[in-house]
Design a protein around this motif. Structure first.
Motif, short mmCIF file in Angstrom:
data_model
loop_
_atom_site.label_atom_id
_atom_site.label_comp_id
_atom_site.label_asym_id
_atom_site.label_seq_id
_atom_site.Cartn_x
_atom_site.Cartn_y
_atom_site.Cartn_z
N THR A 71 0.85 -1.19 0.00
CA THR A 71 0.00 0.00 0.00
C THR A 71 0.89 1.24 0.00
OG1 THR A 71 -1.76 -1.14 1.20
CG2 THR A 71 -1.80 1.27 1.22
N LYS A 72 0.70 2.12 -0.98
CA LYS A 72 1.52 3.32 -1.06
C LYS A 72 1.06 4.36 -0.04
CE LYS A 72 3.19 3.01 -5.80
NZ LYS A 72 3.25 3.68 -7.12
N ILE A 73 2.03 5.01 0.58
CA ILE A 73 1.78 6.02 1.59
C ILE A 73 2.48 7.32 1.18
CG2 ILE A 73 2.20 6.69 4.00
CD1 ILE A 73 2.12 3.71 4.73
N ALA A 74 1.74 8.44 1.24
CA ALA A 74 2.33 9.76 1.01
C ALA A 74 2.43 10.47 2.35
CB ALA A 74 1.48 10.57 0.03
N LEU A 75 3.63 10.68 2.82
CA LEU A 75 3.84 11.42 4.06
C LEU A 75 3.59 12.90 3.79
CD1 LEU A 75 4.86 11.44 7.04
CD2 LEU A 75 7.13 11.93 6.09
N ASN A 76 2.65 13.48 4.50
CA ASN A 76 2.32 14.90 4.31
C ASN A 76 3.33 15.80 5.02
OD1 ASN A 76 -1.38 14.82 4.36
ND2 ASN A 76 0.09 13.80 3.03
N HIS A 77 3.69 16.89 4.37
CA HIS A 77 4.38 18.02 5.01
C HIS A 77 5.69 17.64 5.70
CE1 HIS A 77 0.37 19.16 4.12
NE2 HIS A 77 -0.16 19.12 5.32
N VAL A 78 6.50 16.86 5.03
CA VAL A 78 7.79 16.36 5.55
C VAL A 78 7.66 15.81 6.98
CG1 VAL A 78 9.13 17.87 4.04
CG2 VAL A 78 8.70 18.62 6.38
N GLY A 79 6.49 15.31 7.32
CA GLY A 79 6.29 14.74 8.65
C GLY A 79 5.76 15.71 9.67
N ARG A 80 5.24 16.83 9.24
CA ARG A 80 4.59 17.84 10.09
C ARG A 80 5.50 18.30 11.21
NH1 ARG A 80 1.16 21.82 9.29
NH2 ARG A 80 -0.75 21.71 10.46
N LEU A 81 6.50 19.08 10.82
CA LEU A 81 7.43 19.67 11.76
C LEU A 81 6.68 20.51 12.79
CD1 LEU A 81 10.55 20.12 12.12
CD2 LEU A 81 10.21 22.23 10.79
N VAL A 82 7.01 20.34 14.07
CA VAL A 82 6.37 21.10 15.14
C VAL A 82 7.41 21.92 15.88
CG1 VAL A 82 4.92 20.98 17.20
CG2 VAL A 82 4.68 19.25 15.43
N GLY A 83 7.16 23.24 15.96
CA GLY A 83 8.10 24.13 16.64
C GLY A 83 7.42 25.09 17.58
N VAL A 84 6.26 24.69 18.11
CA VAL A 84 5.54 25.52 19.08
C VAL A 84 5.16 24.63 20.26
CG1 VAL A 84 4.65 27.12 17.34
CG2 VAL A 84 3.31 25.08 17.95
N GLY A 85 4.48 25.22 21.24
CA GLY A 85 4.05 24.44 22.40
C GLY A 85 5.25 23.82 23.11
N ALA A 86 5.18 22.54 23.38
CA ALA A 86 6.27 21.85 24.07
C ALA A 86 7.56 21.83 23.25
CB ALA A 86 5.84 20.41 24.39
N TYR A 87 7.46 22.14 21.96
CA TYR A 87 8.62 22.08 21.06
C TYR A 87 9.14 23.48 20.70
CZ TYR A 87 6.91 17.33 20.64
OH TYR A 87 6.48 16.07 20.92
N ALA A 88 8.59 24.51 21.31
CA ALA A 88 8.99 25.89 21.00
C ALA A 88 10.48 26.09 21.26
CB ALA A 88 8.17 26.88 21.82
N GLY A 89 11.17 26.70 20.30
CA GLY A 89 12.59 26.99 20.46
C GLY A 89 13.49 25.77 20.38
N ARG A 90 12.95 24.64 19.94
CA ARG A 90 13.73 23.39 19.95
C ARG A 90 13.94 22.81 18.55
NH1 ARG A 90 10.61 19.43 23.71
NH2 ARG A 90 12.40 18.12 23.15
N LEU A 91 13.78 23.63 17.51
CA LEU A 91 13.91 23.09 16.15
C LEU A 91 15.27 22.46 15.91
CD1 LEU A 91 12.11 25.60 13.75
CD2 LEU A 91 11.40 23.30 14.43
N SER A 92 16.36 23.19 16.28
CA SER A 92 17.68 22.60 16.02
C SER A 92 17.93 21.36 16.85
CB SER A 92 18.81 23.59 16.24
OG SER A 92 18.46 24.63 16.99
N GLU A 93 17.39 21.36 18.04
CA GLU A 93 17.52 20.17 18.91
C GLU A 93 16.76 18.98 18.33
OE1 GLU A 93 15.39 18.77 23.03
OE2 GLU A 93 15.90 20.88 22.83
N GLN A 94 15.60 19.24 17.76
CA GLN A 94 14.76 18.18 17.22
C GLN A 94 15.21 17.69 15.84
OE1 GLN A 94 11.75 16.68 18.57
NE2 GLN A 94 12.71 17.51 20.39
N PHE A 95 16.00 18.50 15.12
CA PHE A 95 16.35 18.17 13.74
C PHE A 95 17.01 16.80 13.59
CE2 PHE A 95 18.98 18.13 9.97
CZ PHE A 95 18.10 18.55 8.99
N PRO A 96 18.01 16.44 14.41
CA PRO A 96 18.63 15.12 14.23
C PRO A 96 17.64 13.97 14.39
CG PRO A 96 20.00 16.51 15.61
CD PRO A 96 18.70 17.23 15.45
N ARG A 97 16.72 14.10 15.34
CA ARG A 97 15.71 13.04 15.52
C ARG A 97 14.80 12.95 14.30
NH1 ARG A 97 10.85 12.90 20.13
NH2 ARG A 97 9.69 11.18 19.20
#
Length: 333
Positions: free
Chosen positions: A190-216
């Protein structure tokens, strides 16, 4: 707020936009005339895929059948555009509808009704499964429990997509990417299209943590790419939820600004999946929060300046045409 528009770079390059919406919501209307105003800003948009947006549902009948109304609406839009009345862009040449896969095997009747409503244009199903422990990140219109992609009844419904010839559009938040990989491994046909490069989150609990989250995020993207049935829609980075901050700028961003912000995510996806499994997407109108339609496509063209002709054709049109089986759309295939 008005969005900056720019003259289109490479205006002859055929583009298939594999992800946009049309809807009427309280205080927010984005219909065919609005979308055509965006596509008419200079880029060569030859065809599109219209993705469900929880709008135009039937207002009566069994609840599980109400999303059929949105596909009926989308097919009407497609027929209007296929006549040439609206110009060259074949809007909704492919349609992604909604079906509640939590129904398990009972979703079969819904899929059958959606296929009939789609008039041979229905190509896939999206059932939003975004979840996070930070409930401020969740859309109340799409309430889902944690771990839904691994739920047995959900997978019972998902298992019917392949036999119906339908793909799945996966909208999750980036911490859920490993769940998508698990699902892809369980259903390799079954083919799957991942939307929006996996829906990057950079607000709420993830605010200010984009560079920290990038490797994961990058590690999960690379692991997901090992599943050959998964493709990725490269875009969906224009909203406040992504944390890139376009909406905070004093002036709407230029294509150079957008390209520079998107570059790490675009390059990681293309390196992991290859151009043959990547497709640029506008995600309009939600991404209009960050930039204009013309600026977005210019940014994508800036990011692919060094790409070969075959790679560029895949990213802008051929991958989408192939994934959604959009035969006869200009010379995009």
């Amino acid at each position: 707020m008005g969005r900056r528009n720019e003259p289109a770079l490479e205006p002859e390059l055929p583009i298939v936009d594999p992800h946009h919406h049309l809807f009427v919501r309280p205080g927010w209307r984005y219909m065919l005339d609005d979308f055509l105003a965006d596509t008419g800003t200079g880029h060569n948009i030859v065809g599109t895929v219209l993705v469900e947006a929880n709008s135009m549902y039937r207002d009566s009948g069994p609840v599980e059948m109400r999303p059929v109304g949105e596909v009926e609406f989308a097919n009407g839009v497609a027929a209007t555009c296929a006549s040439g009345y609206c110009g060259k862009t074949r809007v909704a040449a492919g349609i992604v509808g909604n079906a509640d896969l939590r129904l398990g095997s009972r979703v079969e009747a819904v899929l059958d009704a959606l296929l009939r409503a789609g008039g041979d244009r229905l190509r896939g199903i999206r059932y939003i499964t975004a979840w996070d422990a930070d409930t401020s990140l969740l859309n109340p219109a799409y309430p889902v429990p944690p771990g839904l992609l691994g739920d047995n009844t959900f997978r019972e419904g998902f298992a019917l997509l392949g036999p119906f010839g339908l793909s799945f559009d996966a909208l999750v938040l980036h911490p859920q990417l490993d769940d998508v990989a698990n699902l892809a491994g369980a259903f390799p046909d079954t083919k799957i299209a991942l939307n929006h490069v996996g829906r990057l989150v950079g607000v709420g609990a993830y605010a200010g943590r984009l560079s920290e989250q990038f490797p994961r995020w990058a590690a999960s993207i690379k692991a997901l790419a090992a599943h050959e049935n998964v493709y990725v829609k490269v875009g969906g980075l224009g909203q406040a939820v992504n944390g890139l901050g376009f909406e905070k700028l004093a002036e709407p961003p230029s294509s150079e600004t957008v390209a520079n912000a998107m570059r790490p995510y675009v390059e990681t996806c293309i390196e992991a999946f290859g151009a043959q499994r990547c497709m640029f997407e506008s995600n309009f109108p939600p991404d209009k929060e960050g930039f204009s339609y013309s600026v977005y496509w210019n940014a994508c063209k800036l990011l692919t300046r060094g790409a070969g002709g075959t790679e560029k054709t895949d990213l802008f049109a051929r991958t989408a045409t192939r994934f959604y089986r959009l035969n006869g759309i200009g010379n995009a295939g």
